[in-house]
Design a protein around this motif. Sequence first.
Motif, PDB file in Angstrom:
ATOM      1  N   GLU A 194      51.543  94.392  41.048  1.00  0.00           N
ATOM      2  CA  GLU A 194      51.418  95.526  41.960  1.00  0.00           C
ATOM      3  C   GLU A 194      51.873  95.115  43.348  1.00  0.00           C
ATOM      4  OE1 GLU A 194      47.406  96.969  42.118  1.00  0.00           O
ATOM      5  OE2 GLU A 194      47.320  97.311  39.968  1.00  0.00           O
ATOM      6  N   ASN A 253      49.170  91.255  37.873  1.00  0.00           N
ATOM      7  CA  ASN A 253      48.187  91.788  36.930  1.00  0.00           C
ATOM      8  C   ASN A 253      48.140  90.984  35.644  1.00  0.00           C
ATOM      9  OD1 ASN A 253      47.221  93.904  38.525  1.00  0.00           O
ATOM     10  ND2 ASN A 253      48.899  95.222  37.922  1.00  0.00           N
ATOM     11  N   SER A 262      52.753  99.840  40.632  1.00  0.00           N
ATOM     12  CA  SER A 262      52.804  98.872  39.536  1.00  0.00           C
ATOM     13  C   SER A 262      54.237  98.723  39.039  1.00  0.00           C
ATOM     14  CB  SER A 262      51.915  99.335  38.379  1.00  0.00           C
ATOM     15  OG  SER A 262      50.574  99.399  38.791  1.00  0.00           O
ATOM     16  N   TYR A 302      46.559 100.364  45.473  1.00  0.00           N
ATOM     17  CA  TYR A 302      47.275  99.160  45.054  1.00  0.00           C
ATOM     18  C   TYR A 302      46.946  97.976  45.952  1.00  0.00           C
ATOM     19  CZ  TYR A 302      49.946 102.530  42.404  1.00  0.00           C
ATOM     20  OH  TYR A 302      50.308 103.540  41.562  1.00  0.00           O
TER      21      TYR A 302
END
Length: 90
Positions: free
Chosen positions: A25, A9, A56, A4
């Motif tokens: 994330e 995102n 996430s 990560y």
Amino acid sequence: TNPYKTKINSLYPNPFNPSVNLNFEIERDDFVNIFILDINGRLVDTIYNGYINKGSHSYIWNAHSFTSGIYFLKILTSDKTISEKITLIK
């Protein structure tokens, strides 16, 4: 190794009306502040303020009570600040 990275995102849809999906994330367990600023940099809404596990995550911001315009999603961790522009069109 940690898969990560602290990053946004996706924000979809963008432009949006009245809600936007925030997908991001976090690279490690951390205290995180997630909030929305208006075009002038004023805090208009807090999405999350607390401890979050690495990985996430997604939240939905419902902006039904806000006016059309440009806003900024801002995510603060202990060592990073990231932001992204979103546009509300009513």
